[in-house]
Design an enzyme around this catalytic site. Structure first.
Site, PDB file in Angstrom:
ATOM      1  N   GLY A   1       0.865  -1.179   0.000  1.00 57.53           N
ATOM      2  CA  GLY A   1       0.000   0.000   0.000  1.00 57.53           C
ATOM      3  C   GLY A   1       0.892   1.214   0.000  1.00 57.53           C
ATOM      4  CD  GLU A   2       2.148   5.548  -0.829  1.00 60.76           C
ATOM      5  OE1 GLU A   2       1.615   5.108  -1.850  1.00 60.76           O
ATOM      6  OE2 GLU A   2       3.370   5.795  -0.748  1.00 60.76           O
ATOM      7  CB  SER A   3       5.578   2.371   3.456  1.00 57.80           C
ATOM      8  OG  SER A   3       6.286   3.345   2.733  1.00 57.80           O
TER       9      SER A   3
ATOM     10  CB  CYS B   1       4.919  -4.003  -1.657  1.00 57.90           C
ATOM     11  SG  CYS B   1       5.350  -2.803  -2.914  1.00 57.90           S
TER      12      CYS B   1
ATOM     13  CG  HIS C   1       2.007  -6.553  -4.388  1.00 58.41           C
ATOM     14  ND1 HIS C   1       1.340  -5.923  -3.365  1.00 58.41           N
ATOM     15  CD2 HIS C   1       2.806  -5.609  -4.929  1.00 58.41           C
ATOM     16  CE1 HIS C   1       1.704  -4.668  -3.288  1.00 58.41           C
ATOM     17  NE2 HIS C   1       2.590  -4.449  -4.219  1.00 58.41           N
TER      18      HIS C   1
ATOM     19  CD  GLU D   1      -0.559  -8.806  -2.000  1.00 60.65           C
ATOM     20  OE1 GLU D   1       0.480  -9.500  -1.934  1.00 60.65           O
ATOM     21  OE2 GLU D   1      -0.529  -7.580  -2.173  1.00 60.65           O
TER      22      GLU D   1
HETATM   23  N1  GLN Z   1       5.976   2.595  -3.012  1.00 59.24           N
HETATM   24  C1  GLN Z   1       5.129   2.227  -1.918  1.00 59.24           C
HETATM   25  C2  GLN Z   1       5.730   2.675  -0.595  1.00 59.24           C
HETATM   26  O1  GLN Z   1       6.908   2.795  -0.482  1.00 59.24           O
HETATM   27  C3  GLN Z   1       4.903   0.737  -1.873  1.00 59.24           C
HETATM   28  C4  GLN Z   1       4.083   0.296  -3.032  1.00 59.24           C
HETATM   29  C5  GLN Z   1       3.280  -0.942  -2.764  1.00 59.24           C
HETATM   30  O2  GLN Z   1       3.156  -1.389  -1.657  1.00 59.24           O
HETATM   31  N2  GLN Z   1       2.698  -1.466  -3.807  1.00 59.24           N
HETATM   32  O3  GLN Z   1       4.997   2.889   0.310  1.00 59.24           O
END
Ligand code: GLN
Length: 194
Positions: free
Chosen positions: A52-54, A84, A179, A181
């Site tokens: 997601g968005e870290s 990710c 990913h 999943e």
């Molecule tokens: N670029 C995103 C991050 O650093 C990670 C992308 C993802 O989880 N698909 O948060």
């Protein structure tokens, strides 16, 4: 067995479904729960931090007190898998982008990470990845994926791509740039629950 998926943002449902299918395939009694608030991590045997968005996931986990709970769970030897953005969050150290956003990291794996190492959304790709833990290649989906730029000796590298570390394990912690999943190949989820 109770497995928790951190459900603040990102690929939550996909992991829940993959874990439920994996449990069924293993004929193992178990339940998958989503974790949005503090107080749930402790009752789980294994925890997944999804992609997601870290930045967002890290900040909200911190605010919720989940970061402290995950650190305690890792200390107790519970299995934690980060995919990710989850890999970014597991790391001890980040790159300049991580420093700029001041995002909290869990520091559970002795690695340094670089966010968005392969480029932006448009540079997303799938690769048949050779992981040391499987005989056959794994279809790995990379979406704005991070890489591990440095790993301590205690970290076992499970896969590299274009010379970069994209999968690693340290004791009970598993971190992947991609990913698992998002495909129907559940070998990683099986490996995680083993
Ligand atoms: N670029 C995103 C991050 O650093 C990670 C992308 C993802 O989880 N698909 O948060």
């Amino acid at each position: 067995m109770k497995i928790g998926v951190i459900a603040i943002q990102g690929n939550v449902e996909e992991h829940v479904r993959a874990l439920e299918k994996t449990l069924a395939e293993r004929e193992e009694k178990g339940v998958v729960v989503t974790i949005k608030h503090r107080g749930l991590v402790e009752s789980c045997d294994a925890i997944v931090i999804p992609g997601g968005e870290s930045t967002t996931i890290g900040r909200l986990m911190d605010r919720e007190g989940i970061i402290a709970e995950l650190k305690a769970a890792a200390d107790e030897g519970k299995k934690i898998m980060g995919t990710c953005a989850g890999l970014v969050l597991l790391a001890k150290e980040g790159d300049a982008e991580v420093a700029k956003t001041n995002q909290p990291l869990l520091g559970l794996m002795d690695v340094k990470v670089k966010r968005n190492a392969f480029g932006g959304q448009k540079e997303s790709f799938e690769a048949l990845l050779k992981l040391s833990i499987f005989d056959d290649v794994f279809p790995a989906v990379f979406i704005r994926a991070p890489i591990i730029t440095h790993a301590a000796d205690s970290v076992e590298v499970l896969a590299t791509l274009k010379g970069h570390i994209v999968a690693a394990k340290q004791a009970n912690i598993l971190a992947l740039s991609f990913h698992p999943e998002l495909t129907e190949d559940r070998r990683i989820h099986h490996y995680f629950l083993e």
